[in-house]
Design a protein around this motif. Structure first.
Motif, PDB file in Angstrom:
ATOM      1  N   LEU A  78       0.834  -1.199   0.000  1.00 23.25           N
ATOM      2  CA  LEU A  78       0.000   0.000   0.000  1.00 23.25           C
ATOM      3  C   LEU A  78       0.870   1.250   0.000  1.00 23.25           C
ATOM      4  O   LEU A  78       0.644   2.185  -0.773  1.00 23.25           O
ATOM      5  N   GLU A  79       1.889   1.267   0.842  1.00 24.50           N
ATOM      6  CA  GLU A  79       2.802   2.417   0.916  1.00 24.50           C
ATOM      7  C   GLU A  79       3.510   2.644  -0.413  1.00 24.50           C
ATOM      8  O   GLU A  79       3.615   3.783  -0.890  1.00 24.50           O
ATOM      9  N   VAL A  80       3.979   1.574  -1.032  1.00 21.68           N
ATOM     10  CA  VAL A  80       4.658   1.680  -2.326  1.00 21.68           C
ATOM     11  C   VAL A  80       3.701   2.276  -3.366  1.00 21.68           C
ATOM     12  O   VAL A  80       4.070   3.167  -4.141  1.00 21.68           O
ATOM     13  N   ASN A  81       2.457   1.796  -3.366  1.00 20.01           N
ATOM     14  CA  ASN A  81       1.476   2.316  -4.321  1.00 20.01           C
ATOM     15  C   ASN A  81       1.199   3.804  -4.092  1.00 20.01           C
ATOM     16  O   ASN A  81       1.125   4.581  -5.042  1.00 20.01           O
ATOM     17  N   ILE A  82       1.035   4.191  -2.830  1.00 20.05           N
ATOM     18  CA  ILE A  82       0.760   5.600  -2.526  1.00 20.05           C
ATOM     19  C   ILE A  82       1.913   6.479  -3.009  1.00 20.05           C
ATOM     20  O   ILE A  82       1.699   7.497  -3.674  1.00 20.05           O
ATOM     21  N   ARG A  83       3.133   6.077  -2.670  1.00 13.04           N
ATOM     22  CA  ARG A  83       4.297   6.865  -3.097  1.00 13.04           C
ATOM     23  C   ARG A  83       4.384   6.942  -4.620  1.00 13.04           C
ATOM     24  O   ARG A  83       4.676   8.000  -5.182  1.00 13.04           O
ATOM     25  N   ARG A  84       4.130   5.840  -5.306  1.00 17.86           N
ATOM     26  CA  ARG A  84       4.201   5.811  -6.771  1.00 17.86           C
ATOM     27  C   ARG A  84       3.162   6.743  -7.381  1.00 17.86           C
ATOM     28  O   ARG A  84       3.469   7.556  -8.263  1.00 17.86           O
ATOM     29  N   VAL A  85       1.924   6.660  -6.899  1.00 12.27           N
ATOM     30  CA  VAL A  85       0.849   7.475  -7.468  1.00 12.27           C
ATOM     31  C   VAL A  85       1.114   8.964  -7.243  1.00 12.27           C
ATOM     32  O   VAL A  85       0.981   9.770  -8.167  1.00 12.27           O
ATOM     33  N   ILE A  86       1.510   9.335  -6.047  1.00  6.13           N
ATOM     34  CA  ILE A  86       1.787  10.748  -5.746  1.00  6.13           C
ATOM     35  C   ILE A  86       2.969  11.240  -6.575  1.00  6.13           C
ATOM     36  O   ILE A  86       2.928  12.332  -7.152  1.00  6.13           O
ATOM     37  N   THR A  87       4.017  10.423  -6.667  1.00 13.65           N
ATOM     38  CA  THR A  87       5.209  10.807  -7.435  1.00 13.65           C
ATOM     39  C   THR A  87       4.882  10.967  -8.920  1.00 13.65           C
ATOM     40  O   THR A  87       5.426  11.847  -9.586  1.00 13.65           O
ATOM     41  N   ASP A  88       3.984  10.130  -9.433  1.00 11.73           N
ATOM     42  CA  ASP A  88       3.645  10.166 -10.858  1.00 11.73           C
ATOM     43  C   ASP A  88       2.682  11.286 -11.241  1.00 11.73           C
ATOM     44  O   ASP A  88       2.460  11.519 -12.422  1.00 11.73           O
ATOM     45  N   MET A  89       2.110  11.976 -10.263  1.00 14.56           N
ATOM     46  CA  MET A  89       1.198  13.076 -10.594  1.00 14.56           C
ATOM     47  C   MET A  89       2.007  14.196 -11.239  1.00 14.56           C
ATOM     48  O   MET A  89       2.997  14.646 -10.694  1.00 14.56           O
ATOM     49  N   ARG A  90       1.599  14.618 -12.390  1.00 14.95           N
ATOM     50  CA  ARG A  90       2.322  15.629 -13.152  1.00 14.95           C
ATOM     51  C   ARG A  90       1.808  17.028 -12.853  1.00 14.95           C
ATOM     52  O   ARG A  90       0.594  17.227 -12.676  1.00 14.95           O
ATOM     53  N   PRO A  91       2.713  17.994 -12.820  1.00 12.81           N
ATOM     54  CA  PRO A  91       2.303  19.380 -12.552  1.00 12.81           C
ATOM     55  C   PRO A  91       1.225  19.874 -13.513  1.00 12.81           C
ATOM     56  O   PRO A  91       0.331  20.618 -13.108  1.00 12.81           O
ATOM     57  N   GLN A  92       1.264  19.439 -14.767  1.00 11.20           N
ATOM     58  CA  GLN A  92       0.274  19.905 -15.744  1.00 11.20           C
ATOM     59  C   GLN A  92      -1.136  19.471 -15.337  1.00 11.20           C
ATOM     60  O   GLN A  92      -2.099  20.223 -15.505  1.00 11.20           O
ATOM     61  N   MET A  93      -1.266  18.260 -14.818  1.00 12.73           N
ATOM     62  CA  MET A  93      -2.573  17.791 -14.395  1.00 12.73           C
ATOM     63  C   MET A  93      -3.054  18.613 -13.196  1.00 12.73           C
ATOM     64  O   MET A  93      -4.208  19.043 -13.147  1.00 12.73           O
ATOM     65  N   LEU A  94      -2.156  18.854 -12.253  1.00 17.15           N
ATOM     66  CA  LEU A  94      -2.536  19.635 -11.077  1.00 17.15           C
ATOM     67  C   LEU A  94      -2.860  21.080 -11.449  1.00 17.15           C
ATOM     68  O   LEU A  94      -3.747  21.695 -10.853  1.00 17.15           O
ATOM     69  N   GLU A  95      -2.161  21.617 -12.449  1.00 12.75           N
ATOM     70  CA  GLU A  95      -2.475  22.965 -12.924  1.00 12.75           C
ATOM     71  C   GLU A  95      -3.896  23.013 -13.486  1.00 12.75           C
ATOM     72  O   GLU A  95      -4.633  23.968 -13.256  1.00 12.75           O
ATOM     73  N   LYS A  96      -4.300  21.966 -14.211  1.00 11.79           N
ATOM     74  CA  LYS A  96      -5.670  21.890 -14.739  1.00 11.79           C
ATOM     75  C   LYS A  96      -6.684  21.831 -13.604  1.00 11.79           C
ATOM     76  O   LYS A  96      -7.750  22.438 -13.675  1.00 11.79           O
ATOM     77  N   VAL A  97      -6.354  21.075 -12.558  1.00  6.83           N
ATOM     78  CA  VAL A  97      -7.238  20.988 -11.398  1.00  6.83           C
ATOM     79  C   VAL A  97      -7.424  22.365 -10.776  1.00  6.83           C
ATOM     80  O   VAL A  97      -8.543  22.778 -10.453  1.00  6.83           O
ATOM     81  N   ILE A  98      -6.335  23.110 -10.632  1.00  2.39           N
ATOM     82  CA  ILE A  98      -6.415  24.447 -10.042  1.00  2.39           C
ATOM     83  C   ILE A  98      -7.186  25.401 -10.961  1.00  2.39           C
ATOM     84  O   ILE A  98      -7.989  26.218 -10.487  1.00  2.39           O
ATOM     85  N   GLU A  99      -6.984  25.292 -12.269  1.00  4.87           N
ATOM     86  CA  GLU A  99      -7.764  26.116 -13.210  1.00  4.87           C
ATOM     87  C   GLU A  99      -9.254  25.847 -13.029  1.00  4.87           C
ATOM     88  O   GLU A  99     -10.067  26.770 -12.997  1.00  4.87           O
ATOM     89  N   ASN A 100      -9.607  24.564 -12.935  1.00 12.16           N
ATOM     90  CA  ASN A 100     -10.997  24.188 -12.753  1.00 12.16           C
ATOM     91  C   ASN A 100     -11.523  24.724 -11.429  1.00 12.16           C
ATOM     92  O   ASN A 100     -12.638  25.230 -11.346  1.00 12.16           O
TER      93      ASN A 100
END
Length: 123
Positions: A78-100
């Protein structure tokens, strides 16, 4: 020569009571200073509205769906998965979330705080 942007990281608590312990708040204030969004920070926690809070309307569901996709059977997995998913989140996707999110805030401001008639997603 490549210039690095200074990133000011903010921390937004989810408002859960267990996260409001004095030791937790003190640690967060020491770490994030005035960049803490919390019931006990300088920036007040926003109303509990999935219309207004990116962590609620997007990020937790997104992270959870990927973390549990392969049905982790151990805490380490579970810990490995959490770290992988968070690490793989790209700034561009988060920028879209903030725009929304900002468009949601604009809508709420223009409608003087009335509920949103439908959920608006622009990904």
């Amino acid at each position: 020569m490549r210039l690095k942007r200074k990133i000011e990281l903010w921390f937004q608590q989810d408002g859960a009571t267990c996260h409001a312990a004095r030791a937790t708040i003190d640690l967060l204030k020491d770490t994030f200073g005035d960049r803490l969004i919390s019931r006990f920070g300088l920036v007040n926690w926003p109303p509990r509205s999935c219309d207004l809070t990116p962590l609620d309307y997007f990020q937790w569901g997104y992270v959870k769906s990927l973390v549990y996709a392969d049905k982790p059977q151990t805490l380490k997995h579970l810990e490995v998965n959490i770290r992988r998913v968070i690490t793989d989140m790209r700034p561009q996707m988060l920028e879209k979330v903030i725009e929304n999110w900002t468009s949601r805030l604009d809508y709420i401001r223009a409608s003087r705080g009335s509920p949103m008639p439908e959920i608006i997603f622009k990904m």
